[in-house]
Scaffold this motif. Structure first.
Motif, mmCIF file in Angstrom:
data_model
loop_
_atom_site.group_PDB
_atom_site.id
_atom_site.type_symbol
_atom_site.label_atom_id
_atom_site.label_comp_id
_atom_site.label_asym_id
_atom_site.label_seq_id
_atom_site.Cartn_x
_atom_site.Cartn_y
_atom_site.Cartn_z
ATOM 1 N N LYS A 1 73.762 17.522 12.398
ATOM 2 C CA LYS A 1 72.877 17.645 13.551
ATOM 3 C C LYS A 1 73.599 17.276 14.837
ATOM 4 C CE LYS A 1 68.373 17.048 11.526
ATOM 5 N NZ LYS A 1 67.315 16.061 11.300
ATOM 6 N N GLU A 2 74.405 16.254 14.763
ATOM 7 C CA GLU A 2 75.175 15.888 15.950
ATOM 8 C C GLU A 2 76.124 17.015 16.322
ATOM 9 O OE1 GLU A 2 77.029 12.021 16.047
ATOM 10 O OE2 GLU A 2 75.393 11.185 14.870
ATOM 11 N N ARG B 1 74.453 19.657 18.249
ATOM 12 C CA ARG B 1 74.046 19.297 19.582
ATOM 13 C C ARG B 1 75.162 19.456 20.610
ATOM 14 N NH1 ARG B 1 73.280 15.907 23.092
ATOM 15 N NH2 ARG B 1 74.998 14.633 22.354
ATOM 16 N N PRO C 1 74.027 24.655 26.423
ATOM 17 C CA PRO C 1 73.378 25.957 26.511
ATOM 18 C C PRO C 1 73.990 26.822 27.615
ATOM 19 C CG PRO C 1 72.012 24.264 27.484
ATOM 20 C CD PRO C 1 73.182 23.571 26.893
ATOM 21 N N ARG D 1 70.078 33.214 21.312
ATOM 22 C CA ARG D 1 69.518 32.001 20.773
ATOM 23 C C ARG D 1 68.958 32.247 19.387
ATOM 24 N NH1 ARG D 1 65.577 28.493 24.618
ATOM 25 N NH2 ARG D 1 67.212 27.469 25.798
ATOM 26 N N LEU E 1 68.943 26.403 17.580
ATOM 27 C CA LEU E 1 67.941 25.367 17.737
ATOM 28 C C LEU E 1 67.410 25.034 16.365
ATOM 29 C CD1 LEU E 1 65.994 26.177 20.895
ATOM 30 C CD2 LEU E 1 66.238 23.917 19.893
ATOM 31 N N PHE E 2 67.765 23.873 15.880
ATOM 32 C CA PHE E 2 67.333 23.508 14.538
ATOM 33 C C PHE E 2 66.094 22.629 14.618
ATOM 34 C CE2 PHE E 2 67.230 20.996 10.707
ATOM 35 C CZ PHE E 2 67.485 21.941 9.737
ATOM 36 N N LEU E 3 65.039 23.077 13.978
ATOM 37 C CA LEU E 3 63.794 22.315 13.986
ATOM 38 C C LEU E 3 63.650 21.601 12.658
ATOM 39 C CD1 LEU E 3 61.660 21.731 15.946
ATOM 40 C CD2 LEU E 3 60.343 23.655 15.117
ATOM 41 N N ASN E 4 63.635 20.302 12.731
ATOM 42 C CA ASN E 4 63.684 19.488 11.530
ATOM 43 C C ASN E 4 62.382 19.506 10.760
ATOM 44 O OD1 ASN E 4 64.905 17.694 9.774
ATOM 45 N ND2 ASN E 4 64.063 15.943 10.847
ATOM 46 N N LEU F 1 56.285 29.775 19.174
ATOM 47 C CA LEU F 1 57.468 29.007 19.550
ATOM 48 C C LEU F 1 58.641 29.928 19.862
ATOM 49 C CD1 LEU F 1 58.703 26.185 19.874
ATOM 50 C CD2 LEU F 1 59.391 26.299 17.489
ATOM 51 N N GLN G 1 58.166 31.321 23.281
ATOM 52 C CA GLN G 1 58.421 30.342 24.335
ATOM 53 C C GLN G 1 59.896 30.081 24.557
ATOM 54 O OE1 GLN G 1 56.298 26.790 23.349
ATOM 55 N NE2 GLN G 1 54.286 27.637 23.912
ATOM 56 N N LEU G 2 60.622 30.065 23.463
ATOM 57 C CA LEU G 2 62.039 29.731 23.569
ATOM 58 C C LEU G 2 62.909 30.941 23.894
ATOM 59 C CD1 LEU G 2 62.298 27.295 20.540
ATOM 60 C CD2 LEU G 2 62.282 26.672 22.953
ATOM 61 N N GLU H 1 62.643 22.646 28.477
ATOM 62 C CA GLU H 1 63.437 23.296 27.433
ATOM 63 C C GLU H 1 64.021 22.237 26.508
ATOM 64 O OE1 GLU H 1 65.709 26.459 27.354
ATOM 65 O OE2 GLU H 1 63.787 27.367 27.821
ATOM 66 N N PHE I 1 67.020 21.527 25.472
ATOM 67 C CA PHE I 1 68.193 20.783 25.916
ATOM 68 C C PHE I 1 67.871 19.882 27.104
ATOM 69 C CE2 PHE I 1 68.516 24.116 29.035
ATOM 70 C CZ PHE I 1 69.161 23.530 30.112
ATOM 71 N N ALA J 1 53.974 23.302 17.270
ATOM 72 C CA ALA J 1 55.395 23.598 17.393
ATOM 73 C C ALA J 1 56.037 22.720 18.458
ATOM 74 C CB ALA J 1 55.593 25.065 17.738
ATOM 75 N N ASP K 1 61.280 15.850 17.335
ATOM 76 C CA ASP K 1 62.567 16.104 16.710
ATOM 77 C C ASP K 1 63.728 15.615 17.577
ATOM 78 O OD1 ASP K 1 63.202 17.200 14.259
ATOM 79 O OD2 ASP K 1 64.173 18.904 15.220
ATOM 80 N N ARG K 2 63.624 15.892 18.866
ATOM 81 C CA ARG K 2 64.674 15.454 19.787
ATOM 82 C C ARG K 2 64.737 13.934 19.819
ATOM 83 N NH1 ARG K 2 66.961 19.560 18.778
ATOM 84 N NH2 ARG K 2 68.719 18.617 19.834
ATOM 85 N N LEU L 1 66.335 12.498 16.603
ATOM 86 C CA LEU L 1 67.792 12.612 16.556
ATOM 87 C C LEU L 1 68.444 11.568 17.447
ATOM 88 C CD1 LEU L 1 70.284 13.991 15.555
ATOM 89 C CD2 LEU L 1 70.060 15.682 17.390
ATOM 90 N N GLU M 1 71.015 8.598 16.253
ATOM 91 C CA GLU M 1 72.366 8.437 16.782
ATOM 92 C C GLU M 1 72.547 7.035 17.320
ATOM 93 O OE1 GLU M 1 73.916 11.419 19.436
ATOM 94 O OE2 GLU M 1 72.785 12.982 18.406
#
Lengths: 290, 290
Positions: A156-157, A160, A164, A170, A200-203, A214, A217-218, B98, B100, B142, B149-150, B153, B157
DNA sequence: AATCATATCTGTCCTAGACAAAGTTGGATA
DNA sequence: TATCCAACTTTGTCTAGGACAGATATGATT
């Protein structure tokens, strides 16, 4: 001695299916508790894991249940031979090291190999080893979680790190409700990112109905999903169909995981049964002018 | 229009339960397709999400179904009141930015405030705001997942940063279930770390029986657990008792979450109903000579 | 060898009933 | 007034056996 619901979760076979297998094939063959409820002894759980694996390899239940336990094992081993525990460094990682040491080793390897080779040479074998070790009892559940947790964080790190950029494609990577095996998808995401996509990873697991919203939106150009062995092929297909109908047809769908055999065909859907396919897939379908 | 299995996945309520609710309370009230199978329209799916949420807050189905839809919403909002949306920066974070940008904002705040104040001033209100926003329809599921989620993470960390030192107390943090309470425990872990403990956060659910083994292997001096609202108080108590019996008596137990009221007393067990208590707790029980 | 029709297999849904475990209530006891 | 226990109510998970659509295999025909 576990109940039917627990068994269902453990082996990834629906409750109804377990009952009807018993009716039709005489297996599993659980004992009954005082209430008349099914109570499954451990050996049968083990056997069902084998059955499930064979089913995932494309064999029909009627064929599988026609075999004896020994024959099943033989056939299965013949189908999926590859001894991962030859790799002693991996073995140590999986079963001996302290948490911070695991972290250190993994990070060091990632640094040395780069993300792609890290996934291929360490990540994949590691997951596989955990899987195998858990199935045959070499590794405790706690240990499995400990190790996969470290890997998950590292990946995940890694995801990141890339900043962008407006002109990049995307990709939204997510698992649906009920799906708990994220590592495979996470590694895919890293590979996609290596190919120049913004991932974009959604956990957290998302209800199917939320996905189109979603994605819109993204402003993603693709959605990647993972269906582990806990989904039946049928369910995976249903879910994908629903999603394809509710999602902008221009948004690509990418599906992976044990539950999706190559059989499903749909507009703008790509099945990815091997992580190595990702590179080709990107070049074909996510080139810059797309 | 979805089938019962899909609905079950979407809202997180078992298939059997959905059918028996229909039998007993007349809701959900699905249409039937040509086969006579249940087919649920979207509004009922939405309503069930509300019902599920209220159930998680500790209300019984009979009470919930005795209310009208409007009354449900009202009660729910009343239960989780405290107007957080005065904070416009938070509001933007939660509903507009967004991915990021969310990341950037959170990291910036963490840097500026330090971990402890970050948790108190931003983390806690953020979780609360997400919860509330979902209820009154301001925030999609969503979006809720995206933001949490952000945060997750970032906190993980943060936990990783401190290097292990041999002389420090180690704390094992684990969730036995649930989603939002993972964040609660995660924030606790960060606070514990600020007090000088080395925290090991395990992401996924562990069977209770695995805990003593793991605690022993890791040589921890404490285990922290979170019990979400759908654990009954009794269950939480039972689990804690089991754990207390199977675990080295010198290893401290710390429990938090909605399900543990202060009633439980046990040797070397500490109930933590407020994150702010952590600091005091550490000074009392994890001072260096301990 | 490929196509199509028929037969078999497979998983998911149905109804309706049973019951233990968890929650609630209220009265007795400390 | 607070705590405990017993009786009562609620709740979710299980049972059985039946139905059937869609997927897969089989066999006949081109």
């Amino acid at each position: 001695m576990i109940k039917i619901q627990q068994l269902s979760q453990e082996v990834g076979i629906g409750v109804d299916t377990l009952r009807i297998w018993e009716r039709r094939y005489g297996f599993p063959n659980p004992e009954r508790n005082s209430r008349g409820h099914r109570s499954y002894p451990e050996p049968q759980v083990e056997e069902l894991r084998i059955v499930k694996k064979m089913q995932n390899l494309g064999l029909q239940p009627s064929k599988i249940f026609a075999l004896s336990g020994a024959e099943r094992r033989e056939l299965l081993e013949q189908k999926q031979s590859s001894n991962l525990f030859e790799n002693s460094a991996l073995l140590r990682l999986v079963s001996e090291l302290e948490p911070f040491e695991i972290d250190r080793e993994l990070r060091h390897s990632l640094e040395a190999m780069g993300p792609q080779e890290f996934v291929y040479q360490l990540g994949l074998p590691l997951i596989h080893a955990l899987d195998q070790g858990w199935t045959n009892g070499t590794i405790s559940i706690a240990r499995e979680h400990l190790v996969s947790d470290r890997l998950e964080l590292l990946l995940k790190e890694q995801l990141r790190i890339a900043l962008p950029q407006t002109d990049r494609n995307r990709l939204l990577c997510l698992t649906l409700s009920g799906e708990r095996h994220k590592l495979g998808l996470l590694m895919s995401a890293v590979l996609f990112q290596c190919e120049g996509l913004e991932c974009l990873f959604l956990n957290e697991e998302l209800p199917l109905s939320e996905v189109p919203l979603l994605a819109g939106q993204l402003g993603v150009s693709g959605v990647a999903l993972s269906f582990s062995a806990h989904y039946s092929g049928r369910q995976a297909k249903n879910n994908l169909a629903t999603l394809r109908n509710s999602l902008d047809p221009n948004i690509k769908l990418i599906a992976g995981g044990h539950a999706v055999q190559q059989k499903i065909t749909m507009p703008n859907l790509f099945i990815c049964s091997e992580l190595r396919e990702i590179s080709t897939l990107c070049r074909k379908h996510f080139s810059d002018h797309n």
